[in-house]
Enzyme design. Structure first.
Site, short mmCIF file in Angstrom:
data_model
loop_
_atom_site.label_atom_id
_atom_site.label_comp_id
_atom_site.label_asym_id
_atom_site.label_seq_id
_atom_site.Cartn_x
_atom_site.Cartn_y
_atom_site.Cartn_z
N SER A 165 1.04 -1.22 0.18
CA SER A 165 -0.03 0.02 0.13
C SER A 165 0.67 1.18 0.03
O SER A 165 2.01 1.35 0.15
CB SER A 165 -0.95 -0.09 1.38
OG SER A 165 -0.18 0.21 2.34
N ASP A 166 0.34 2.38 -0.49
CA ASP A 166 0.94 3.65 -0.20
C ASP A 166 -0.21 4.64 0.06
O ASP A 166 -1.45 4.52 -0.46
CB ASP A 166 1.66 3.95 -1.64
CG ASP A 166 2.37 5.28 -1.63
OD1 ASP A 166 3.40 5.11 -0.61
OD2 ASP A 166 1.90 6.12 -2.29
#
Length: 195
Positions: free
Chosen positions: A75-76
């Site tokens: 994720s970011d």
């Protein structure tokens, strides 16, 4: 385990974030960490969730899966404010400037998640609106000097002191602002497995 279908899979968290690790633990999930240390660089023409989608996929592409029953989660998160992506501040001055730019305004926190197996990949994102109170210079300095938010997008963590005094309201997922939209993750993960 409230999700028996997950017993057939080995979950891999592609992140060293203590907050993301804690969320998966709190969800009752068994997982191992296999983090990527890629440089988070993206094409300059990308905007908003295009940026986080791109980096979540980039992280996933740099982590090797060893068998068909592994599911990788990368994720970011970014803070999108006035047409700009605010990542992690490089130093105290940049942290001050970020918080000054958020003060008294609404911004968006965007987290993209990439789910990947050896056969398929799926990227989705969550967007939460965050409305900040006007912050004084003293409040900003106190927060930065006490909490040192240099590992946080936008130079703040909603779960810390600044969230108690500086945030007027949010519209959307709270856990997204901390770094992982947990409700959306579970919905998408179960759907990903059942597809």
């Amino acid at each position: 385990m409230p999700y028996p279908v997950l017993n057939e899979y080995d979950l891999i968290l592609g992140s060293n974030s203590p907050r993301r690790k804690q969320f998966l633990t709190d969800l009752g999930l068994s997982f191992v960490v296999r983090a990527s240390d890629i440089e988070e660089i993206y094409p300059s023409e990308l905007q908003r969730e295009q940026i986080t989608d791109y980096i979540a996929k980039l992280k996933a592409s740099s982590i090797v899966l060893t068998h068909d029953k592994e599911i990788l989660i990368t994720s970011d998160t970014t803070v999108w404010n006035e047409g700009k992506s605010l990542g992690k501040p490089a130093d105290r001055q940049e942290a001050i400037e970020m918080l000054q730019s958020l003060s008294g305004k609404m911004h968006e926190v965007i987290t993209s998640i990439c789910l990947k197996t050896t056969q398929k990949e799926h990227v989705f994102h969550a967007i939460t609106e965050v409305h900040f109170n006007v912050l004084t210079t003293e409040e900003i300095s106190y927060y930065i000097d006490t909490y040192k938010p240099y590992d946080k997008a936008g130079a703040y963590g909603i779960q810390e002191w600044i969230g108690l005094v500086g945030i007027k309201k949010i519209n959307g997922s709270y856990t997204n602002i901390v770094g992982l939209p947990t409700t959306e993750l579970m919905e998408e993960l179960i759907q990903f497995i059942n597809e």
